[in-house]
Design an enzyme around this catalytic site. Structure first.
Site, PDB file in Angstrom:
ATOM      1  N   ASP A  45       7.167  -2.116   4.096  1.00  0.00           N
ATOM      2  CA  ASP A  45       6.046  -1.452   4.761  1.00  0.00           C
ATOM      3  C   ASP A  45       6.563  -0.115   5.255  1.00  0.00           C
ATOM      4  O   ASP A  45       7.756   0.026   5.546  1.00  0.00           O
ATOM      5  CB  ASP A  45       5.551  -2.249   5.975  1.00  0.00           C
ATOM      6  CG  ASP A  45       6.462  -2.068   7.182  1.00  0.00           C
ATOM      7  OD1 ASP A  45       7.554  -2.671   7.198  1.00  0.00           O
ATOM      8  OD2 ASP A  45       6.105  -1.295   8.091  1.00  0.00           O
ATOM      9  N   ASP A  99       3.612  -7.372  12.312  1.00  0.00           N
ATOM     10  CA  ASP A  99       4.853  -7.033  12.981  1.00  0.00           C
ATOM     11  C   ASP A  99       4.784  -7.676  14.373  1.00  0.00           C
ATOM     12  O   ASP A  99       3.753  -7.637  15.022  1.00  0.00           O
ATOM     13  CB  ASP A  99       4.877  -5.492  13.089  1.00  0.00           C
ATOM     14  CG  ASP A  99       6.226  -4.965  13.484  1.00  0.00           C
ATOM     15  OD1 ASP A  99       7.009  -5.716  14.072  1.00  0.00           O
ATOM     16  OD2 ASP A  99       6.485  -3.783  13.199  1.00  0.00           O
ATOM     17  N   HIS A 155      -4.753   8.970  -1.702  1.00  0.00           N
ATOM     18  CA  HIS A 155      -3.802   9.326  -2.757  1.00  0.00           C
ATOM     19  C   HIS A 155      -2.411   8.753  -2.486  1.00  0.00           C
ATOM     20  O   HIS A 155      -1.805   8.121  -3.348  1.00  0.00           O
ATOM     21  CB  HIS A 155      -3.699  10.840  -2.928  1.00  0.00           C
ATOM     22  CG  HIS A 155      -2.590  11.204  -3.858  1.00  0.00           C
ATOM     23  ND1 HIS A 155      -2.708  11.088  -5.228  1.00  0.00           N
ATOM     24  CD2 HIS A 155      -1.309  11.584  -3.631  1.00  0.00           C
ATOM     25  CE1 HIS A 155      -1.557  11.401  -5.787  1.00  0.00           C
ATOM     26  NE2 HIS A 155      -0.690  11.705  -4.839  1.00  0.00           N
ATOM     27  N   CYS A 161      -7.572  12.309  -7.065  1.00  0.00           N
ATOM     28  CA  CYS A 161      -7.150  12.788  -8.381  1.00  0.00           C
ATOM     29  C   CYS A 161      -8.233  12.606  -9.438  1.00  0.00           C
ATOM     30  O   CYS A 161      -8.310  13.378 -10.395  1.00  0.00           O
ATOM     31  CB  CYS A 161      -5.862  12.079  -8.803  1.00  0.00           C
ATOM     32  SG  CYS A 161      -4.448  12.564  -7.762  1.00  0.00           S
ATOM     33  N   CYS A 217      -2.436   9.903 -11.778  1.00  0.00           N
ATOM     34  CA  CYS A 217      -2.977   9.095 -10.687  1.00  0.00           C
ATOM     35  C   CYS A 217      -4.484   8.917 -10.845  1.00  0.00           C
ATOM     36  O   CYS A 217      -5.180   9.847 -11.234  1.00  0.00           O
ATOM     37  CB  CYS A 217      -2.671   9.760  -9.349  1.00  0.00           C
ATOM     38  SG  CYS A 217      -3.276   8.835  -7.927  1.00  0.00           S
ATOM     39  N   CYS A 255      -6.434   7.768  -8.225  1.00  0.00           N
ATOM     40  CA  CYS A 255      -7.024   7.642  -6.878  1.00  0.00           C
ATOM     41  C   CYS A 255      -8.308   8.472  -6.801  1.00  0.00           C
ATOM     42  O   CYS A 255      -8.555   9.319  -7.660  1.00  0.00           O
ATOM     43  CB  CYS A 255      -6.027   8.095  -5.813  1.00  0.00           C
ATOM     44  SG  CYS A 255      -5.994   9.883  -5.576  1.00  0.00           S
TER      45      CYS A 255
END
Lengths: 355, 355
Positions: free
Chosen positions: B259, B91, B328, B302, B297, B299
């Site tokens: 984003d 950015d 997560h 999880c 999920c 992740c």
């Protein structure tokens, strides 16, 4: 399957061992990262495994307050609750209760204390503590002990030991061992050599699965008196120690298990262990240092980033700073133990040095 | 190797694309986790890769203040500094400078501002911002823009756009593109449709490698006006958006890159995205919930732990709580984009729903 321990090799008093529980194998001497409330602060169970941890320590006192033993049991026990699948040892809470000072009252039957969180009253007896650990399915349970105050005169130290011994007898009787774990006794006795030696004999007579050395003072001297007096065929655990040099000293006296908050606590303060010594990573001297924390380390921080990046993250107060630092310090301790085990296996532990 | 973009498939206005830079390939539509100071808060570069991120966003304004462009350049550029090896977009800092309010002063040539950290004076011109991004070796550089204040009358919005356009011309002229990255222009124009459409035409005429849609108000309407007016063969990036439903809406208008701080910021507050909706994990209802955050999920949270464990860690203020929660939520967003790409490839994105 009960807890088993075999000694694979010795080098002087140092031992290369294998502790086996229902949740896996721990090569000893081993370091147990401290996950007080079920997780090492900032670390996932997967990352802790990847760092090489084969056993984690959690704290029964803290878990009994939050989320409570009932909750952990309902959620399938401590392994299911935390997601840590390898062996777990729980500290009995004796030390934490002792640390509460005015908030606790010890009597012959147990200890009554007030939660450091909300002041609510709780009571631990030796039987409660055993039962709690059985209910949440830990691999190594610790007896409730009285962590003798310091300084202490000899008569008071002896009286304190009598209480801890009586509690150990009650814990041993209460232990059913159904979950495949083991129960460890704890030697106290303050700084009095004959008291420590007697304590070791008396606790050994109760036939625990392993033996811990407690206390807060004169640790090296106490280890030198106590370790040789403990049964050679059982694992020996030095509670809450310490710096790598202290661990090395204790291993040379025949100690097998260690835990300490130093790697994680120091990491959160930006104090990093390396093979070249300690780095205070917030110091300005690291601002432009492109080297990894430790050239020989394979932790996530050293594999990808530099001292300069860690310095930057700490200076900015970024959450990734304590995360990377903790992953590094735990890995450092675990690598240190692996190198030490290799030295024992080679019969060369006398040449092993800590930085 | 310059930045390239190819469109592999379309489904209505939605596009399945492939952005290639010197540091790798980004399948689009893509979500860029926000690593303002070089790291997503609480996440290692390895974990961010494992979550499926193919590109990370960092912030030039923040990096220019700490550790400074000179420091990042000396340390080998932003990839070497952060340990993130895949593409990086920075950015330009226009939005942050604008957010400084009274601490910034905009003139025709650029913007002078005071550091939010120590009050020291800094100056960004359009040429500076391009040069900074070239020096630290980013894959996608953004031009300096003026983020038009809101509410704003039409004449002021038009004048602001004229300034941003002039700055874009200067940035385009200053861009050398030596490092293998690309430079993106930014469309502003507030909530005025003809101004947005003109802005899109004017910025497109400058032949950037991609185009961003800026602004803080009426995002869906603005996207509907602006996206179709941008060159079809270049990537389109909607800055700072947003909730999954907003991303889905924009993808259906032909936007390729996104984003947002929402997954990481919400995670730190215990607000977790799942396929069944949002969970406020600190709520007492999760105390005994043995289910993973999201059954579908994979992740680290999880895969191993439960809603009850996350609830416990948040209630105890443990550092592992925001770490697991961030892993997560970022994974949730990245999986959402992967599912969306699959739907576009199947020509079924019209049936795709966000929870």
């Amino acid at each position: 399957m009960p807890l088993t321990f075999e000694i694979l090799a010795t080098d002087g008093e140092a031992r290369l061992g294998r502790l086996t529980t229902a949740h896996g194998v721990v090569e000893t001497p081993a370091f147990m990262p401290v996950g007080t409330l079920g997780a090492v602060k900032g670390v996932t169970p997967q990352e802790l495994e990847a760092a090489g941890a084969s056993i984690m320590l959690a704290n029964l006192y803290h878990l009994a307050l939050r989320p409570g033993i009932d909750a952990v049991e309902r959620l399938g026990g401590l392994h299911a609750f935390t997601g840590w699948r390898r062996p777990i040892l729980t500290d009995s809470g004796g030390f934490q209760v002792w640390s509460l000072g005015g908030l606790r009252k010890v009597d012959a039957d147990g200890v009554t204390f007030r939660s450091h969180l909300d002041g609510s009253a709780l009571r631990f007896t030796p039987e409660d503590v055993v039962r709690f650990q059985e209910r949440i399915g830990v691999d190594v349970a610790m007896v409730l002990d009285e962590c003798t105050a310091w300084p202490v005169e000899r008569p008071a130290a002896a009286a304190s030991w009598e209480r801890t011994l009586e509690w150990a007898r009650r814990a041993r009787s209460a232990w059913r061992g159904g979950g495949g774990g083991g129960l460890f006794g704890i030697v106290q006795g303050s700084v009095y050599r004959d008291l420590r030696e007697r304590a070791a004999r008396e606790i050994a007579a109760l036939d625990f699965d392993g033996y811990a050395i407690g206390g807060e003072t004169e640790r090296r001297t106490v280890v030198e008196w106590t370790a040789p007096a403990l049964p050679a065929d059982r694992p020996r655990y030095l509670m809450g120690v310490g710096y790598p040099a202290d661990i090395l000293h204790a291993v040379a006296q025949g100690v097998d298990l260690f835990d300490c908050v130093l790697p994680s606590r120091n990491a959160r303060h930006g104090v990093l262990f390396t093979r070249q010594g300690t780095l205070k990573i917030k110091n300005a001297g690291f601002k432009d240092d492109p080297r990894p924390l430790d050239e020989e380390c394979a932790c996530p921080a050293c594999a990808r980033t530099s001292r300069a990046f860690l310095h930057h993250l700490f200076r900015c107060g970024e959450l990734t700073a304590p995360v990377l630092a903790t992953l590094h310090n735990e890995r450092y301790y675990l690598d240190f133990m692996a190198d030490l085990r290799q030295s024992i296996g080679l019969g060369a532990s006398g040449f092993f040095r800590s930085p």
